[in-house]
Design a protein around this motif. Structure first.
Motif, short mmCIF file in Angstrom:
data_model
loop_
_atom_site.label_atom_id
_atom_site.label_comp_id
_atom_site.label_asym_id
_atom_site.label_seq_id
_atom_site.Cartn_x
_atom_site.Cartn_y
_atom_site.Cartn_z
N MET A 96 0.78 -1.15 -0.17
CA MET A 96 0.09 -0.10 -0.08
C MET A 96 1.01 1.04 0.06
N ALA A 97 0.30 2.43 -0.59
CA ALA A 97 1.14 3.63 -0.53
C ALA A 97 0.93 4.03 0.77
N LEU A 98 1.99 5.13 1.12
CA LEU A 98 2.03 5.63 2.59
C LEU A 98 0.90 6.78 2.52
N SER A 99 0.31 6.76 3.74
CA SER A 99 -0.75 7.67 4.25
C SER A 99 -1.72 7.95 3.18
N THR A 100 -2.28 6.93 2.95
CA THR A 100 -3.39 6.86 1.80
C THR A 100 -4.54 6.15 2.37
N ALA A 101 -5.87 6.88 2.02
CA ALA A 101 -7.19 5.92 2.56
C ALA A 101 -7.62 4.74 1.84
N ILE A 102 -7.54 3.56 2.72
CA ILE A 102 -7.55 2.39 2.07
C ILE A 102 -8.98 1.83 2.43
N VAL A 103 -9.80 1.29 1.78
CA VAL A 103 -11.30 0.77 1.59
C VAL A 103 -11.16 -0.75 1.62
N SER A 104 -11.92 -1.36 2.20
CA SER A 104 -11.96 -2.76 2.21
C SER A 104 -13.02 -3.14 1.46
N ALA A 105 -12.87 -4.38 1.06
CA ALA A 105 -14.02 -4.97 0.11
C ALA A 105 -15.26 -5.09 0.83
N PRO A 106 -16.48 -5.02 0.31
CA PRO A 106 -17.79 -4.96 0.92
C PRO A 106 -18.07 -6.21 1.88
N ILE A 107 -18.59 -6.08 2.86
CA ILE A 107 -18.75 -7.28 3.94
C ILE A 107 -20.35 -7.38 3.72
N SER A 108 -20.74 -8.54 3.48
CA SER A 108 -22.44 -8.77 3.50
C SER A 108 -22.98 -9.36 4.72
N VAL A 109 -23.94 -8.61 5.44
CA VAL A 109 -24.51 -9.11 6.53
C VAL A 109 -25.55 -10.13 6.45
N ASN A 110 -25.59 -11.33 6.71
CA ASN A 110 -26.46 -12.37 6.61
C ASN A 110 -26.84 -12.99 8.10
N GLY A 111 -27.96 -13.72 8.13
CA GLY A 111 -28.25 -14.52 8.86
C GLY A 111 -28.79 -14.00 10.48
N ILE A 112 -28.91 -12.67 10.43
CA ILE A 112 -29.65 -12.32 11.79
C ILE A 112 -31.03 -11.75 11.32
N ASN A 113 -31.92 -11.83 12.06
CA ASN A 113 -33.43 -11.50 12.33
C ASN A 113 -33.78 -10.06 12.64
N THR A 114 -32.82 -9.94 13.48
CA THR A 114 -33.09 -8.36 13.78
C THR A 114 -31.73 -7.54 13.72
N ALA A 115 -32.09 -6.26 13.87
CA ALA A 115 -30.95 -5.16 13.87
C ALA A 115 -29.88 -5.68 14.72
N ALA A 116 -28.57 -5.54 14.48
CA ALA A 116 -27.44 -6.03 15.30
C ALA A 116 -26.61 -4.79 15.53
N ASN A 117 -26.02 -4.69 16.78
CA ASN A 117 -25.07 -3.44 17.01
C ASN A 117 -23.85 -3.66 16.05
N ILE A 118 -23.43 -2.38 15.51
CA ILE A 118 -22.17 -2.37 14.72
C ILE A 118 -21.27 -1.24 15.32
N SER A 119 -20.00 -1.73 15.48
CA SER A 119 -18.96 -0.61 16.02
C SER A 119 -17.70 -0.78 15.19
N VAL A 120 -16.76 0.10 15.41
CA VAL A 120 -15.31 0.06 14.83
C VAL A 120 -14.29 0.52 15.51
N SER A 121 -13.10 -0.06 15.35
CA SER A 121 -11.93 0.51 16.10
C SER A 121 -10.92 0.66 15.20
N GLY A 122 -10.28 1.67 15.24
CA GLY A 122 -9.03 1.95 14.02
C GLY A 122 -9.47 2.37 12.82
#
Length: 492
Positions: free
Chosen positions: A1-27
């Motif tokens: 990766m280049a230095l000090s550059t915004a890096i975006v992950s590949a899309p993550i699909s949320v499956n297998g839940i019946n109700t809304a789930a909590n989501i949080s991020v660190s870093g």
């Protein structure tokens, strides 16, 4: 990766839940279904698409982690920056000075000597100066300085370093006594004017001494010795050499006189050869003894010029000339005469007459002189005495010493016999000489007493003498003058 550059992950699909789930991020931060990125804790429904984003590290080869938590499930999104590219820089080493040496490096790469350039990547390089034979290291310049044989260089850009090596030198100093010049090979000294030179340690220098006109090189002292005009010296220390030149003067020998001989001295051989050596130059104040030797038949009679007398020793404080006189050894031959006549010699010299003495050369074998006696008219040569004997008119005398010869000439008178009468007979003489018959006249030395005897022929008779004789018997005539006797023969 280049230095000090915004890096975006590949899309993550949320499956297998019946109700809304909590989501949080660190870093980092997250986005749901393409919405705005946020770091705030929220909820996510089944079938949602979530992406995570963070900024890569400002350093090479560094990981950046972002943890996404949905419900009770967490996962980490990591990006790693590229390894830093290798950057190299050049280190150049040069050498200067009269001496020899090498420069090496730690880490290896430079061995200057032959390999004097190397590329390095941001390293600290230790350079070491190693001196060559008879040389010394005098210091660094450029990216290094000082006189220590080691130097550290940080190669963060192009660096140039110079190492200076000089030969160890010693002074060679020339002093002179007298007039001349000293030169050197290799060049450097021309003394003359330039009498000192710094010479590399271990070098050899050949000095050549050239005297001025009227001077002679007499030798080296100090760092050189001997009297040869060249001297080779090895410079293993500072050295001083003294060259001595001394004034010289010529001594010339001449020879005079009737004789021959040789004059000798150290350097002179003035002999009788086709190429005699009669001149030599001598150092000022040299005492020269000359010896004169006569050849056989000659004698040395003395010196003239710078020497006199019969011995010669000269002090050479100026140019000098000496003459040696050689004369032939001679012996006098003296002729004396009694009576009238002349004596001559062969070889010529005596004509006595007037010149009755001559000096003849002493030779080996001794000179032989032939003397010839010639009586005057009315005289007869009667013999030699002294150095010659006998009555022959010639005499050979060997002149091996002084000699005297006497030649005697005596007057002579003529006795004549005449015969008269009517018949014939003979008259004879004692001493012999007359036999009249046919020989009726004879010359006799003065004072000679001649007896005449008359004998008549057969049929004749002698009747007597007349003239200088008388009577009828034998006749005795004492010759003090010319005389004539008459014999008379008749027929009975």
């Amino acid at each position: 990766m280049a230095l000090s550059t915004a890096i975006v992950s590949a899309p993550i699909s949320v499956n297998g839940i019946n109700t809304a789930a909590n989501i949080s991020v660190s870093g980092g931060e997250y986005s749901i279904n393409g919405g705005a990125y946020t770091t705030t804790t929220g909820t996510v429904n089944n079938a949602a698409s979530v992406t995570v984003r963070h900024t890569s590290s400002a350093n090479h080869a560094t990981n950046t982690d972002t943890v996404l938590t949905i419900g009770g499930v967490a996962d980490t999104f990591t990006s790693t920056t590229l390894t830093a590219p290798v950057v190299t820089h050049t280190l150049n080493v040069t050498k200067t000075g009269t001496g020899s040496g090498t420069v090496t490096s730690t880490p290896t790469g430079i061995n200057c000597g032959t390999d004097c350039t190397e590329t390095y990547s941001g390293k600290i390089i230790k350079l070491t100066a190693v001196v060559g034979t008879n040389s010394l290291f005098t210091g660094w310049s450029g990216a290094c300085s000082g006189t220590s044989t080691t130097c550290n260089v940080t190669v963060t850009n192009l660096q140039n370093v110079t190492a200076n090596f000089d030969y160890i030198t010693y002074n060679l100093t020339i002093t002179k006594v007298g007039n001349g010049t000293i030169s050197s090979s290799p060049a450097g000294i021309d003394c003359g004017a330039d009498c000192t030179e710094a010479v590399n340690k271990g070098s050899t220098v050949t000095l050549t001494a050239t005297p001025d006109m009227g001077y002679k090189f007499t030798g080296w002292t100090g760092g050189c010795t001997g009297t040869a005009t060249t001297c080779t010296i090895t410079m293993n220390a500072a050295k001083t050499v003294t060259a001595t030149f001394k004034a010289i003067f010529p001594l010339t020998v001449s020879k005079t006189g009737t004789g021959t001989g040789k004059v000798a001295a150290t350097g002179i051989n003035c002999d009788t050869s086709a190429t005699p050596d009669c001149t030599e130059t001598y150092i000022k104040d040299t005492r020269v003894t000359l010896t004169a030797t006569a050849t056989a038949g000659s004698r040395f009679t003395g010196w003239s010029g710078a020497c006199t007398g019969t011995t010669c020793a000269v002090t050479m404080n100026e140019a000098k000339n000496v003459t040696a006189n050689f004369d032939f050894i001679t012996f006098n031959l003296t002729v004396a005469k009694v009576g009238n006549g002349s004596v001559t010699s062969n070889p010529a010299g005596i004509d006595c007459g007037a010149d009755c003495a001559e000096a003849f050369r002493s030779m080996t074998p001794a000179t032989a002189v032939t003397l010839t006696a010639t009586p005057d008219a009315g005289y007869k040569f009667t013999g030699w005495t002294g150095g010659c004997t006998g009555t022959a008119t010639t005499c050979t005398v060997t002149v091996s010493a002084a000699k005297s010869v006497t030649a005697t000439f005596r007057p002579i008178f003529t006795l004549t016999v005449n015969k008269i009468g009517t018949d014939t007979g003979t008259v004879t003489s004692t001493p012999t000489g007359i036999n009249c018959g046919t020989d009726c006249t004879e010359d006799y030395l003065a004072g000679t007493a001649v007896t005449l005897t008359a004998k008549a022929a057969k049929g004749s008779r002698f009747t007597g003498w007349s003239g200088s004789c008388s009577g009828t018997s034998t006749c005795r005539v004492a010759l003090s003058a010319a005389a004539a006797a008459v014999a008379n023969f008749i027929t009975p």
